[in-house]
Design a protein around this motif. Structure first.
Motif, mmCIF file in Angstrom:
data_model
loop_
_atom_site.group_PDB
_atom_site.id
_atom_site.type_symbol
_atom_site.label_atom_id
_atom_site.label_comp_id
_atom_site.label_asym_id
_atom_site.label_seq_id
_atom_site.Cartn_x
_atom_site.Cartn_y
_atom_site.Cartn_z
ATOM 1 N N ILE A 284 70.303 118.848 51.947
ATOM 2 C CA ILE A 284 70.943 119.605 50.715
ATOM 3 C C ILE A 284 69.638 120.601 50.111
ATOM 4 C CG2 ILE A 284 70.198 117.616 49.103
ATOM 5 C CD1 ILE A 284 73.231 119.978 48.672
ATOM 6 N N PHE A 285 68.251 120.127 50.422
ATOM 7 C CA PHE A 285 67.245 120.934 49.576
ATOM 8 C C PHE A 285 67.053 122.164 50.707
ATOM 9 C CE2 PHE A 285 65.334 117.586 46.406
ATOM 10 C CZ PHE A 285 66.472 117.655 45.824
ATOM 11 N N PHE B 95 63.849 124.650 41.336
ATOM 12 C CA PHE B 95 64.964 124.499 40.612
ATOM 13 C C PHE B 95 65.163 123.399 39.794
ATOM 14 C CE2 PHE B 95 65.148 122.565 45.004
ATOM 15 C CZ PHE B 95 65.875 121.514 44.598
ATOM 16 N N LEU B 96 66.336 123.328 38.972
ATOM 17 C CA LEU B 96 66.543 122.471 37.830
ATOM 18 C C LEU B 96 66.986 121.301 38.581
ATOM 19 C CD1 LEU B 96 68.153 124.043 34.783
ATOM 20 C CD2 LEU B 96 65.861 123.623 35.136
ATOM 21 N N ASP B 97 66.599 120.181 38.418
ATOM 22 C CA ASP B 97 67.310 118.849 38.658
ATOM 23 C C ASP B 97 68.805 118.893 38.303
ATOM 24 O OD1 ASP B 97 68.059 115.957 38.898
ATOM 25 O OD2 ASP B 97 65.948 115.903 39.975
ATOM 26 N N MET B 98 69.819 118.475 39.132
ATOM 27 C CA MET B 98 70.768 118.401 38.527
ATOM 28 C C MET B 98 71.313 117.210 37.607
ATOM 29 S SD MET B 98 73.442 117.541 41.763
ATOM 30 C CE MET B 98 73.481 115.888 42.462
ATOM 31 N N ARG B 99 70.378 116.209 37.694
ATOM 32 C CA ARG B 99 70.505 115.163 36.746
ATOM 33 C C ARG B 99 69.263 114.671 35.990
ATOM 34 N NH1 ARG B 99 72.210 109.949 38.766
ATOM 35 N NH2 ARG B 99 72.843 109.589 36.717
ATOM 36 N N LEU C 181 62.360 120.526 40.097
ATOM 37 C CA LEU C 181 61.937 119.990 41.283
ATOM 38 C C LEU C 181 61.415 121.159 42.057
ATOM 39 C CD1 LEU C 181 65.051 118.159 42.471
ATOM 40 C CD2 LEU C 181 63.024 117.053 41.457
ATOM 41 N N ASN D 53 58.370 110.865 45.024
ATOM 42 C CA ASN D 53 58.781 109.455 45.827
ATOM 43 C C ASN D 53 58.705 109.945 47.288
ATOM 44 O OD1 ASN D 53 59.470 107.637 43.656
ATOM 45 N ND2 ASN D 53 61.273 109.127 43.513
ATOM 46 N N SER E 252 62.683 104.936 47.050
ATOM 47 C CA SER E 252 63.016 105.378 45.778
ATOM 48 C C SER E 252 63.364 106.800 46.121
ATOM 49 C CB SER E 252 62.094 105.146 44.442
ATOM 50 O OG SER E 252 62.027 103.818 44.312
ATOM 51 N N GLN E 253 63.069 107.392 47.172
ATOM 52 C CA GLN E 253 63.205 108.685 47.500
ATOM 53 C C GLN E 253 64.888 108.820 48.003
ATOM 54 O OE1 GLN E 253 60.793 110.543 50.582
ATOM 55 N NE2 GLN E 253 61.422 112.626 50.118
ATOM 56 N N SER E 254 65.444 109.566 47.260
ATOM 57 C CA SER E 254 67.138 109.772 47.427
ATOM 58 C C SER E 254 67.533 111.070 48.358
ATOM 59 C CB SER E 254 67.884 109.700 46.576
ATOM 60 O OG SER E 254 67.440 110.747 45.333
ATOM 61 N N VAL E 255 66.370 111.887 48.327
ATOM 62 C CA VAL E 255 66.594 113.037 49.268
ATOM 63 C C VAL E 255 65.358 113.259 50.179
ATOM 64 C CG1 VAL E 255 67.031 115.765 49.193
ATOM 65 C CG2 VAL E 255 67.872 114.228 47.226
ATOM 66 N N HIS F 202 59.977 116.560 47.434
ATOM 67 C CA HIS F 202 60.047 117.228 46.157
ATOM 68 C C HIS F 202 59.029 116.765 45.148
ATOM 69 C CE1 HIS F 202 63.206 114.093 46.584
ATOM 70 N NE2 HIS F 202 62.990 113.563 45.554
ATOM 71 N N HIS G 109 58.941 116.089 41.217
ATOM 72 C CA HIS G 109 59.495 116.165 39.917
ATOM 73 C C HIS G 109 58.389 116.611 38.917
ATOM 74 C CE1 HIS G 109 62.701 113.280 41.021
ATOM 75 N NE2 HIS G 109 61.725 113.068 41.785
#
Ligand code: AMP
Length: 143
Positions: free
Chosen positions: A6-7, A29-33, A41, A87, A91-94, A98, A100
């Motif tokens: 996705i990134f 870019f802005l974190d979507m959440r 990010l 992360n 705890s790294q979801s993508v 990146h 933060h």
């Protein structure tokens, strides 16, 4: 590029994002959440997953971009400080590196980062822990 990532898709324009900065090696870019509005990010365009894989030749430019975007978030959002976090695997979801970049303000209620804290029960435990990491530094530099 990883076609499924996705990134990577954001980096090459196949996926929409609120981009705040871009150069040849990175995009922010802005974190979507967002934890807070302005949570941004910064990613390398190259598909690498963790800091441990980061190519040496880009580190200086990438870190300068981190400095620039962190300053821009601070000034743009009018906040008192910035929290930078990465992360790596856990705890790294993508799985595309990146950083933060979070606006922080005194009393903003952010919890659970770098918490709970422990301690070394003895000075020897701290010495042995530091020695493990020092040995690894030596081994890695010798490779
Ligand atoms: P981490 O959990 O440290 O891997 O952080 C991944 C971050 O990416 C999370 O804060 C997500 O909200 C954010 N994220 C995932 N997909 C997107 C996307 N398409 N656009 C913007 N932010 C995203």
């Amino acid at each position: 590029m990883n076609p499924e990532c996705i990134f990577c898709k954001i980096a090459d324009g196949r996926e929409p994002a609120h981009i705040v900065f871009e150069d040849e090696i990175s995009v922010a870019f802005l974190d979507m959440r967002p934890v807070y509005h302005g949570h941004t990010l910064l990613i390398p365009k190259q598909h690498i997953s963790t800091v441990m894989e980061f190519p040496g030749e880009f580190i200086e430019r990438f870190f300068l971009n981190l400095k620039l975007v962190s300053r821009a978030v601070e000034e743009g959002m009018g906040c008192q400080g910035i929290f930078n976090a990465i992360n790596n695997r856990i705890s790294q979801s993508v799985p595309h590196l990146h950083i933060h970049i979070l606006p922080r303000n005194k009393g903003d209620g952010m919890r659970h980062f770098l918490w709970p804290r422990g301690c070394y029960d003895t000075i020897d435990e701290a010495i042995a822990t530091a020695e493990k990491i020092r040995l690894s530094v030596r081994r890695i530099r010798e490779r």
